[in-house]
Write an enzyme that holds these catalytic residues in place. Sequence first.
Site, mmCIF file in Angstrom:
data_model
loop_
_atom_site.group_PDB
_atom_site.id
_atom_site.type_symbol
_atom_site.label_atom_id
_atom_site.label_comp_id
_atom_site.label_asym_id
_atom_site.label_seq_id
_atom_site.Cartn_x
_atom_site.Cartn_y
_atom_site.Cartn_z
ATOM 1 N N ARG A 208 -0.982 9.314 -10.048
ATOM 2 C CA ARG A 208 -0.987 8.087 -9.247
ATOM 3 C C ARG A 208 -0.351 6.897 -9.969
ATOM 4 N NH1 ARG A 208 -4.139 7.685 -4.704
ATOM 5 N NH2 ARG A 208 -4.403 5.485 -5.138
ATOM 6 N N ARG B 219 -5.113 -1.598 9.128
ATOM 7 C CA ARG B 219 -6.298 -2.417 8.848
ATOM 8 C C ARG B 219 -5.914 -3.538 7.878
ATOM 9 N NH1 ARG B 219 -7.735 2.872 6.943
ATOM 10 N NH2 ARG B 219 -7.122 3.148 4.770
ATOM 11 N N HIS C 70 2.259 3.566 -9.032
ATOM 12 C CA HIS C 70 2.074 2.131 -9.291
ATOM 13 C C HIS C 70 3.266 1.578 -10.078
ATOM 14 C CE1 HIS C 70 -1.803 2.476 -7.544
ATOM 15 N NE2 HIS C 70 -2.357 3.144 -8.546
ATOM 16 N N GLU D 43 -12.395 -4.378 -4.202
ATOM 17 C CA GLU D 43 -12.843 -3.006 -3.930
ATOM 18 C C GLU D 43 -12.121 -1.995 -4.830
ATOM 19 O OE1 GLU D 43 -11.917 -5.268 -1.633
ATOM 20 O OE2 GLU D 43 -13.782 -5.597 -0.519
ATOM 21 N N TRP E 206 -11.699 -2.098 -7.875
ATOM 22 C CA TRP E 206 -12.421 -1.879 -9.144
ATOM 23 C C TRP E 206 -13.232 -0.579 -9.102
ATOM 24 C CZ3 TRP E 206 -11.054 -4.434 -13.315
ATOM 25 C CH2 TRP E 206 -10.621 -5.757 -13.239
ATOM 26 N N LEU F 134 10.588 -20.590 -4.831
ATOM 27 C CA LEU F 134 9.640 -19.684 -4.172
ATOM 28 C C LEU F 134 8.267 -19.837 -4.823
ATOM 29 C CD1 LEU F 134 9.062 -17.147 -2.296
ATOM 30 C CD2 LEU F 134 9.550 -15.752 -4.314
ATOM 31 N N ARG G 78 2.217 -4.763 6.212
ATOM 32 C CA ARG G 78 1.454 -3.750 5.488
ATOM 33 C C ARG G 78 2.275 -2.474 5.446
ATOM 34 N NH1 ARG G 78 -4.842 -2.380 4.815
ATOM 35 N NH2 ARG G 78 -4.527 -0.689 3.328
ATOM 36 N N ASP H 199 0.836 -1.210 0.000
ATOM 37 C CA ASP H 199 0.000 0.000 0.000
ATOM 38 C C ASP H 199 0.870 1.260 0.000
ATOM 39 O OD1 ASP H 199 -2.343 1.445 0.017
ATOM 40 O OD2 ASP H 199 -2.711 1.203 2.166
ATOM 41 N N GLY H 200 0.333 2.325 -0.587
ATOM 42 C CA GLY H 200 0.996 3.634 -0.512
ATOM 43 C C GLY H 200 1.538 4.169 -1.828
ATOM 44 N N ASN H 201 1.216 3.507 -2.924
ATOM 45 C CA ASN H 201 1.710 3.978 -4.228
ATOM 46 C C ASN H 201 1.203 5.378 -4.564
ATOM 47 O OD1 ASN H 201 2.725 1.423 -4.431
ATOM 48 N ND2 ASN H 201 1.327 0.725 -6.028
HETATM 49 C C1 IPE Z 1 -5.366 -2.627 -0.067
HETATM 50 O O1 IPE Z 1 -5.017 -1.289 -0.243
HETATM 51 C C2 IPE Z 1 -5.355 -3.344 -1.384
HETATM 52 C C3 IPE Z 1 -4.050 -3.541 -1.991
HETATM 53 C C4 IPE Z 1 -2.903 -3.205 -1.469
HETATM 54 C C5 IPE Z 1 -4.062 -4.159 -3.276
HETATM 55 P P1 IPE Z 1 -6.142 -0.167 -0.391
HETATM 56 O O2 IPE Z 1 -5.428 1.110 -0.571
HETATM 57 O O3 IPE Z 1 -7.112 -0.553 -1.437
HETATM 58 O O4 IPE Z 1 -6.865 -0.259 1.022
HETATM 59 P P2 IPE Z 1 -7.708 0.800 1.825
HETATM 60 O O5 IPE Z 1 -8.738 1.347 0.881
HETATM 61 O O6 IPE Z 1 -6.760 1.869 2.275
HETATM 62 O O7 IPE Z 1 -8.280 0.039 2.957
HETATM 63 C C1 IPE Z 2 -1.508 0.358 -3.334
HETATM 64 O O1 IPE Z 2 -1.339 1.723 -3.370
HETATM 65 C C2 IPE Z 2 -1.795 -0.232 -4.690
HETATM 66 C C3 IPE Z 2 -3.201 -0.621 -4.881
HETATM 67 C C4 IPE Z 2 -4.130 -0.621 -3.976
HETATM 68 C C5 IPE Z 2 -3.565 -1.080 -6.198
HETATM 69 P P1 IPE Z 2 -2.552 2.752 -3.345
HETATM 70 O O2 IPE Z 2 -2.937 3.052 -4.757
HETATM 71 O O3 IPE Z 2 -3.638 2.264 -2.494
HETATM 72 O O4 IPE Z 2 -1.833 4.015 -2.703
HETATM 73 P P2 IPE Z 2 -2.425 4.995 -1.609
HETATM 74 O O5 IPE Z 2 -2.927 4.145 -0.488
HETATM 75 O O6 IPE Z 2 -3.503 5.770 -2.266
HETATM 76 O O7 IPE Z 2 -1.258 5.825 -1.225
HETATM 77 MG MG MG Z 3 -4.034 2.467 -0.500
#
Ligand code: IPE
Ligand code: IPE
Ligand code: MG
Length: 247
Positions: free
Chosen positions: A37, A198, A41, A71, A73, A135, A192, A24-26
Amino acid sequence: MEPSAIEQLRSGGRLPGHVAIIMDGNGRWAGARGLPRYRGHRAGARAVREVIEGAVEAGVPILTLFAFSQENWQRPPREVSALMALLQQYVKKERDELREQGVRVRIFGDLERMESGPRAAIAEIEEATLGGRILQLNLMISYSGRMEIVRAARSLAADVAAGLLDPAHIDEAVFAARLFTGSQPDPDLLIRTSGEQRVSNFMLWQVAYTELHITPTLWPDFTRQDLFEAIIEYQKRERRFGRIGAT
Ligand code: IPE
Ligand code: IPE
Ligand code: MG
């Protein structure tokens, strides 16, 4: 000289048999740089390569990566398309190298929702890496934990309705075998990135007793060193599984 993280991890006790990561966090990584954004990715894909190599180096036998949730999507169509295009590119580009490294790739999720291009690329990488023994890499795409549990329940119900299964024989092992992860052991460690506290519908069944490691590092900045450090910290944990401590 200080022992390197990899030396520490080799002498630090049991390695996790299965590591899962919510990548998470891209978006925030890109936002912090004034970039769109999808650039986050793209940078995230580099971290995927890094962490796979790190898992191989550390000797972790199973790695599960949450790449795209059901979600997700609901994000703007432009972002979804960019993610699917990246995924397709990634599996095409990495296929041969993953095979050479002995990585077996499996993709799990509601793949029906995906378009034919990325779906074909996925089928190809699964086929090409079938022989990988170093792996096991599970890529969770269009995945949600509740959906996985519902699918398992539906499949058991179908067998019961067909007279193939006695409901009294459904226990935890029988149920778990119907999940995507089948006979794989549950994750020992769930990482995470980006600091969110979460589980976001990830592997709800499998994480019952998984150790959690939440790091503020954004996914594109996550390196194999971060993976090693998470494992070292994991090795210091006392897992009790509801029992009392060792001392
Ligand atoms: C969880 O990240 C899904 C993936 C890392 C693929 P999200 O960015 O979608 O989660 P929420 O919305 O912060 O819970
Ligand atoms: C995780 O990064 C990648 C996916 C959920 C596909 P996010 O796109 O959720 O990045 P943030 O959470 O908005 O920083
Ligand atoms: Mg995210």
